[in-house]
Every structure is written in C-alpha cells, then in structure tokens.
Design a protein around this motif. Structure first.
Motif, PDB file in Angstrom:
ATOM      1  N   SER A   9      15.044   6.898  45.594  1.00  0.00           N
ATOM      2  CA  SER A   9      15.166   8.350  45.482  1.00  0.00           C
ATOM      3  C   SER A   9      13.872   9.040  45.890  1.00  0.00           C
ATOM      4  CB  SER A   9      15.536   8.739  44.042  1.00  0.00           C
ATOM      5  OG  SER A   9      16.738   8.123  43.641  1.00  0.00           O
ATOM      6  N   GLU A  10      12.763   8.318  45.841  1.00  0.00           N
ATOM      7  CA  GLU A  10      11.470   8.929  46.172  1.00  0.00           C
ATOM      8  C   GLU A  10      11.318   9.182  47.667  1.00  0.00           C
ATOM      9  OE1 GLU A  10      10.532   4.535  46.695  1.00  0.00           O
ATOM     10  OE2 GLU A  10      11.863   5.787  45.482  1.00  0.00           O
ATOM     11  N   PHE A  11      12.076   8.486  48.516  1.00  0.00           N
ATOM     12  CA  PHE A  11      12.004   8.784  49.945  1.00  0.00           C
ATOM     13  C   PHE A  11      13.340   9.283  50.498  1.00  0.00           C
ATOM     14  CE2 PHE A  11      12.706   4.093  49.928  1.00  0.00           C
ATOM     15  CZ  PHE A  11      13.886   4.015  50.660  1.00  0.00           C
ATOM     16  N   VAL A  33       5.614  14.554  48.211  1.00  0.00           N
ATOM     17  CA  VAL A  33       5.900  15.457  47.092  1.00  0.00           C
ATOM     18  C   VAL A  33       5.815  14.700  45.771  1.00  0.00           C
ATOM     19  CG1 VAL A  33       7.613  16.952  46.013  1.00  0.00           C
ATOM     20  CG2 VAL A  33       7.346  16.967  48.496  1.00  0.00           C
ATOM     21  N   LEU A  34       6.481  13.539  45.696  1.00  0.00           N
ATOM     22  CA  LEU A  34       6.452  12.762  44.450  1.00  0.00           C
ATOM     23  C   LEU A  34       5.051  12.305  44.117  1.00  0.00           C
ATOM     24  CD1 LEU A  34       8.796  12.064  42.529  1.00  0.00           C
ATOM     25  CD2 LEU A  34       9.599  12.754  44.779  1.00  0.00           C
ATOM     26  N   LEU A  66       1.890   6.011  44.590  1.00  0.00           N
ATOM     27  CA  LEU A  66       2.709   7.159  44.218  1.00  0.00           C
ATOM     28  C   LEU A  66       2.314   7.760  42.868  1.00  0.00           C
ATOM     29  CD1 LEU A  66       6.252   5.976  45.392  1.00  0.00           C
ATOM     30  CD2 LEU A  66       4.781   7.695  46.455  1.00  0.00           C
ATOM     31  N   ASN A  67       1.286   7.199  42.247  1.00  0.00           N
ATOM     32  CA  ASN A  67       0.719   7.749  40.997  1.00  0.00           C
ATOM     33  C   ASN A  67       1.655   7.653  39.800  1.00  0.00           C
ATOM     34  OD1 ASN A  67      -1.845   8.638  42.075  1.00  0.00           O
ATOM     35  ND2 ASN A  67      -0.732  10.282  43.110  1.00  0.00           N
ATOM     36  N   LEU A 100      16.038  18.954  47.379  1.00  0.00           N
ATOM     37  CA  LEU A 100      15.580  17.804  46.608  1.00  0.00           C
ATOM     38  C   LEU A 100      14.114  17.943  46.226  1.00  0.00           C
ATOM     39  CD1 LEU A 100      16.509  15.228  45.339  1.00  0.00           C
ATOM     40  CD2 LEU A 100      16.021  14.000  47.461  1.00  0.00           C
ATOM     41  N   ARG A 101      13.288  18.469  47.125  1.00  0.00           N
ATOM     42  CA  ARG A 101      11.889  18.733  46.759  1.00  0.00           C
ATOM     43  C   ARG A 101      11.824  19.701  45.584  1.00  0.00           C
ATOM     44  NH1 ARG A 101      11.352  19.225  52.530  1.00  0.00           N
ATOM     45  NH2 ARG A 101      11.259  21.516  52.317  1.00  0.00           N
ATOM     46  N   LEU A 102      12.622  20.741  45.651  1.00  0.00           N
ATOM     47  CA  LEU A 102      12.675  21.730  44.576  1.00  0.00           C
ATOM     48  C   LEU A 102      13.142  21.098  43.272  1.00  0.00           C
ATOM     49  CD1 LEU A 102      12.813  24.611  43.361  1.00  0.00           C
ATOM     50  CD2 LEU A 102      15.057  24.850  44.481  1.00  0.00           C
ATOM     51  N   PHE A 103      14.176  20.279  43.357  1.00  0.00           N
ATOM     52  CA  PHE A 103      14.718  19.666  42.144  1.00  0.00           C
ATOM     53  C   PHE A 103      13.696  18.734  41.500  1.00  0.00           C
ATOM     54  CE2 PHE A 103      17.480  16.525  39.923  1.00  0.00           C
ATOM     55  CZ  PHE A 103      18.037  17.396  39.007  1.00  0.00           C
ATOM     56  N   TYR A 104      12.981  17.978  42.304  1.00  0.00           N
ATOM     57  CA  TYR A 104      11.945  17.104  41.743  1.00  0.00           C
ATOM     58  C   TYR A 104      10.839  17.926  41.089  1.00  0.00           C
ATOM     59  CZ  TYR A 104      13.995  13.022  44.107  1.00  0.00           C
ATOM     60  OH  TYR A 104      14.838  12.010  44.497  1.00  0.00           O
ATOM     61  N   ALA A 105      10.498  19.054  41.685  1.00  0.00           N
ATOM     62  CA  ALA A 105       9.483  19.917  41.067  1.00  0.00           C
ATOM     63  C   ALA A 105       9.969  20.435  39.713  1.00  0.00           C
ATOM     64  CB  ALA A 105       9.161  21.077  41.999  1.00  0.00           C
TER      65      ALA A 105
END
Length: 722
Positions: free
Chosen positions: A567-569, A597-598, A276-277, A547-552
């Motif tokens: 939270s990553e999945f 995404v993460l 996951l880097n 959630l994708r947007l919020f992580y970005a």
C-alpha cells in the motif's frame, strides 16, 4: 504367556515401565528387560547375550544389581533381523521419571508459564547418557508412544510412562539426536489409534511434511540488550508507533517462487522499513501452518516457527537485527481457533481435547475451524505459555491477537439455536474473557513494555483498559470503526462527499474510549475489496492524489498507525499470497512518489510530539472547523504536551483548489508548510503557499488570529508556527 508380556507385545500396556527396565527378583537379584521387535539378538556389553522370552520380542538378562561395575544404564548391542548388522543402544526403560512433580502440579493448575520447557521434545543428557526427552499431555488414553524413523514408526517400540492422573506421558530415549523426525501414536480409550504431531514441538519439517522435529538448543547470542532494557521503560502511550504490516512469504519471492529466508529478509526488508521511517513491523503469523493460503491463521504448530523461512535461530537473528536497527517486531497470534487437520490438535486423542466438546461452542462453522476450550486448565496453559514463548524465546515486542470478537461472544457468527448460552443465560463467553484477562496480566507482568493489541470489531467496553478496573487488559485495540467509516468516505466520488462528511468526523465521539490503532491492514486489500489505490475514485492523477490525502488524514487523526505492505507504493492489484508484491511499479514516478509521502509522514509523526504524544487523549486534538461539508474541508489542531507544540492540519477532499481559504489559528507570527501532499515532489500539481503563510490579526472561528491559505486539490497541508 505372561500378561505383561502379551500386552507389551501387542502395544496395549498402560505402564511399560512396570515390566521393562530393571526389576528385582525374589532371590534378591535384578533382571533387565528390554523390548526390541527389530532385533534378532541382543547382548549386554560385557555380560553376554540376553534371553529372548518365548514367542515375544522381549529380551531379559539376570545381572548384578546396578553398581559402578554394572551401571544403571548398561550398554546394549542388538543385531538387525533383516541386514544382520549390529547396533549400539541403551534401554530407555532404565531411566526414572524426568518431569518434576511441581511441573505436573502447575500444568494441572494451568499456571505453568514456561510449559514449553517441560513438554515437547528436548535433546538432553540423563545420568550422562545423551538422548531426547519427550513429554506430552494426553489424558484418558491407554497408551502413548513416540514413533519415528528410528523405530520404523512402530508404536510398540517406545511406549511412554504415564505420570499418575496428570495426563502427562514421558520417556527419555537414548541416542535420539537433534533433527530427528517424530510423532506420537495414541491408543485411546476406545482402542482406536491416532497419530499426532507434538503440540509443543519447537520445530516442524517443511510442508507438506507434518512431522515434528527434535529441535536444536539455541546457541544464538543476542545483541539487543539495550533495546530490551529500553523496552521495559517504553512509554508507548506517548511515543510514536507506525507499523508496517507484512506477510513474510509474499513481500518478496525468488524468480523460481522460493520464499525469501529470514537471512534474506534481514538484508532487504530491514533497510527498506528503516528508510520509510516506520517504528515497527507486524508479521502475519509465523507459527507453523500447513496451507499457504491460510496466511498463517490456521496454525498447526503453535510453538514452531515455520520452516518456510529458515530455522528458529534464523528468526532470532532477524528479530535481533530489527532491534539493532531500531525497529520493533509485533507478531500476529491466533488463540481464537485452530484447523481441523487430523495430524495436529483436532481431536488430539481421537476425541475433543484442545477444542470444546460441544460443537455449539467448539466449532466455527463459517471458518471450518475449531475453538479452544478456554475453561480447561491445560488448554489455557498451552496458550498463555505460548504467548510468553514468543516473547521470551524470540524477543517479540508485542502480540496482535487475532479475532478477539469471536472469542468474546458465544453467538458470534451463529444463528439462533446454533449457540449455547453461558451459565447465566447470556451470550458472553465467560471462560474466554477470563483467559484473555489472565493472558494479558501474565504477559505484562513478565514483560513490561511488551504490547498486546486486540483485533476486536465490536463495541465491547474497556478492551484496552486494565484488568483491575474491569477491562480486558490489552494495551491497544484496532479501531475498526474508523477504518470502515473512512474507507467508505474516501471511496465516494468527491462530488458526493459532502453528503458523507460525518463519516470523517464521527470517530471523535469515541476516539479516546480505547487506546486505538488505526489499521489499514491486509484484510482491506483482499476478497474483492480492491487495493488501497484501486479504491480511490477519479482518473489516474486523482487516484494518487486521493490516496496521498487519505494517508495524510491517517497520520493527522489520533491513534497509532498501521499500513499493509504494498500500500505504501500503490499496488494496483489485490494482495495475492502466492505472488510477491508488484515491485516493478516503484520504477514509475507516481508510485515511487507515494513512498516519499509515507516516508515524510512517518518522519513528521516520529519527530513532532504534536502528532503522537496525545494519541489516546483528547487533549491532543482540536477541531478548527469540522462543519465545512459543502467544500469537504477539515481543519484541526494536533497538540503536544508543550502548549506551544502545535500543528495545524487542513484537508481538502475535493479536486477543486480553494483560494484565500481562511481559518483561525492559535498563534501570531508565521506558519510554514512542513508537508503539502500536492507537492511536485510527491507527484502533485505543486499548488500551495510558497512555504510561508503570514498570520493576520483577524479574529476567526473563536481564535484571535487567522490565516488565508491556498488549499490544493485533493491534498493535505501540515502547518507549523515559526
């Protein structure tokens, strides 16, 4: 009966060495005395039986003065009263003091930075005799004894030597091996007996056991010398730092409920985090604690890695493997408070010792815990030495210090009349502030490149600024304001978000006043706060898109990053310490795509200096447009040290696509999408710009050039000039 004999027999002698062991006789000879309540008979090997003193369990023998032929520590044999078996022994009272005067002085001054090497239990040899040295701080008491299976938990059998007015008691007991269980029995000044685990124990037995364990000297050979050398030069202010926070006991579990060991976590967790880097992991507290449900925050063994996951060397090997894989290890550390369990630190001598004696300063009523007496040298020494211990012994790369706000304010979570002002009439905890400054100074002095990170939820100034300019000296501080405002925003129905636009933009007012970490931690997914995915409004598709947007946005905003496991999945359920994460969810494309995404956000954050070089500096951030509240759109520039190193970021917080949306840009040419959270690859609708966006020579928003883009619904675009 001789008064010394009576007191030894009754277990009330303050200095047993004054009577037991070697003592001169008036005629110039020597007498050896030992105390063995379990013995029917005792003999000195090579010299015959010792004489039992009438009515006692004390034995003595007149012997030649110690020489090569009559050694200082003669071998004894004793016969068991019950079974009649004979056992070998050496009298512990023939050994001189082992704790040095300089050690005692530094402990008393609160400046012994390696106290764990002196206090506690240490398997060693003295004068060629193998055994264990015990030492404990317990001032103003009448007696301290070591008790365990080896002496039938009888406090009369191994009373310790007190070292003057230092409050330190010690004894070397021959024959006590690694792995032996023990506690301390204390006869306090009120003639009450308390039994305690060793505050400096480096190993404890698995809960529900509460006994200390004589630790094995580590034989671990570290492989991370290159990592440690690089850490000393770590330019953390300008390097990427994305943290995966986890609770080792509930990340994964065996089907029968058993914990994964450090060995198993090495084999599973490290590849997962590497994939996951992430640059770092943060472990919730791994010091020994009695209650799983405390998550490790109510510590009973500050120097003992919990037995839940293996041995201390297993933990060393786990950290080492992280370093070899290029992952830093942060550790939650809890100096703010400790539990009331009667086997541990609470009322250690039957009276307050580690805690402040006044409950208005020494107790958290809300938490049911006790507060350290930060003004007491030996207590301060205990904690500062403990911080160094985890870094020195286990190569930890940083300490996240829990509940700092509760340490700074005397009225924290207290009503009027429930707290005691400082000597100036204020609410600041002057002793705790001094402790934090000293702790940070000492840690950074010994270990350049090691981080200290404050969980501090108030507006206390200069938490992450150097001590010499009036700060607390932490490397970083959790940005609780960003977390609260932005979670409040993202939980809004998108139709209402335009009325809360300031929640997104307000953080830029203070974003560079501290070195901030942006935490999305365990505290945000428990206690009915709902999981990260469950916080998101809308239908199933919109929840994931939000959630994708919020992580970005998390990665677009300046500051180091932290996300709690699961939270990553997109775990739907709140975190439950009794269960492992809902790993079955990753077999569903929407959940697995969230990990993609993460993974890519971490990769971009790591590889693009524009996203990390100025995490703590306003030079790295520029709004293009922060005023488009009607459409709930943000556009901004992240900037690296190189003037050409720029990234354009757009975020659309509504489920409505925005076509031909124009923004000003700083360079001519073309821009390409390096990330689109609405990509089909991430589970999105694949709305976007076909990868490339031409720049138009139309001035816009103060820029000489501009672009027209398609903004996908509930999505973020990261654009890079090419």
């Amino acid at each position: 009966m001789n008064e010394n004999l009576r007191r030894i027999q009754q277990g009330t002698h303050h200095d047993p060495f004054d009577w037991l062991g070697w003592h001169p006789l008036p005629d110039g000879g020597q007498v050896l005395r030992t105390f063995m309540p379990a013995a029917e008979a005792v003999e000195v090997v090579g010299h015959g039986l010792m004489t039992r003193l009438e009515g006692t369990d004390c034995f003595e023998a007149r012997l030649p003065s110690p020489t090569d032929s009559a050694p200082s520590h003669p071998a004894l044999r004793w016969q068991d009263k019950q079974a009649g078996n004979w056992h070998d022994a050496v009298c512990p009272y023939t050994f001189p003091p082992q704790v040095g005067d300089l050690d005692l002085h530094l402990l008393g001054q609160g400046r012994h930075h390696h106290a764990w090497k002196v206090l506690g239990s240490h398997f060693t040899s003295v004068d060629g005799v193998i055994g264990t040295l015990f030492a404990v701080w317990a001032p103003a008491v009448k007696r301290v004894s070591v008790i365990g299976d080896f002496n039938a938990w009888d406090g009369r059998r191994h009373p310790m030597r007190v070292r003057g007015d230092s409050g330190v008691w010690e004894i070397f007991i021959p024959g006590i091996a690694v792995g032996t269980s023990y506690k301390y029995e204390i006869l306090n000044r009120h003639d009450a007996i308390v039994v305690k685990t060793d505050p400096y124990a480096q190993q404890m037995f698995m809960r529900p056991e509460t006994t200390s364990r004589v630790p094995t000297d580590t034989l671990y050979f570290w492989q991370d010398s290159a990592w440690i050398a690089a850490r000393e030069q770590f330019d953390w202010q300008h390097q990427p730092m994305s943290v995966y926070e986890l609770h080792p006991g509930s990340w994964r579990k065996h089907p029968d409920g058993r914990f994964y060991s450090w060995v198993e976590l090495t084999e599973t967790l490290i590849p997962y985090v590497t994939d996951l880097n992430y640059t770092h992991i943060e472990l919730m507290p791994v010091a020994e604690h009695p209650l799983d449900e405390s998550w490790g925050y109510q510590v009973s063994g500050y120097y003992a890695p919990t037995a839940r996951y293996g041995t201390p060397d297993d933990f060393r090997a786990f950290v080492d493997a992280c370093h070899v894989a290029g992952i830093g290890v942060l550790l939650d550390w809890v100096p703010a408070h400790f539990p009331k369990d009667d086997f541990a630190l609470a009322k250690f001598t039957g009276e307050p010792l580690y805690e402040h004696a006044d409950p208005r300063r020494g107790e958290h009523q809300d938490w049911g815990t006790l507060i350290f007496d930060f003004g007491r040298n030996e207590v301060k020494n205990f904690l500062i030495s403990n911080a160094l211990y985890w870094i020195d012994e286990f190569h930890i790369d940083g300490l996240r210090v829990d509940a700092v706000a509760s340490m700074l304010y005397l009225d924290y979570s207290r009503k009027a009349g429930e707290w005691l002002p400082n000597q100036y009439g204020g609410r600041e905890n002057i002793e705790a502030i001094a402790f934090l400054r000293e702790m940070n100074t000492v840690v950074h002095g010994y270990f350049p490149g090691v981080l200290t990170i404050a969980e501090e939820s108030t507006s206390w100034p200069a938490v992450s600024r150097p001590v010499e300019i009036g700060g607390l000296g932490f490397s970083m501080k959790w940005n609780m304001g960003w977390m609260n405002d932005n979670l409040k925003y993202i939980e809004q129905n998108p139709v209402h978000r335009k009325y809360h636009h300031n929640l997104l933009t307000f953080s830029q007012i203070y974003a560079y006043s501290e070195n901030f970490v942006l935490p999305l931690s365990h505290d945000e997914v428990v206690h009915l706060k709902r999981s990260m995915l469950d916080k998101m409004p809308g239908d199933y598709w919109q929840a994931f898109a939000n959630l994708r947007l919020f992580y970005a946005w998390h990665y677009a905003h300046p500051g180091k990053k932290l996300l709690f496991m699961g939270s990553e999945f997109g775990q739907w359920a709140e975190w439950n310490v009794k269960k492992e994460l809902d790993w079955a969810l990753v077999s569903f494309p929407a959940h697995d795509s969230l990990r993609h995404v993460l993974r890519d956000l971490n990769r971009l954050y790591r590889d693009l200096p524009a996203l990390h070089h100025y995490d703590f500096d306003g030079r790295g951030f520029q709004w293009i447009d922060c005023h488009d509240s009607d459409q709930s759109v943000l556009s901004l520039i992240r900037q690296g040290e190189n003037p050409d190193d720029k990234l354009i970021i757009l975020l659309n917080f509504t489920p409505v696509p925005r076509y031909a949306y124009r923004i000003g840009v700083p360079a001519a040419g073309h821009y390409r999408e390096v990330l689109n959270t609405d990509s089909e690859y991430y589970g999105g609708s694949n709305c976007g710009n076909a990868g490339m966006i031409p720049v138009q020579p139309h001035a816009w928003m103060g820029f000489e050039h501009s672009v027209e883009v398609t903004l996908p619904p509930l999505a973020a675009l990261f654009l890079q000039a090419c």
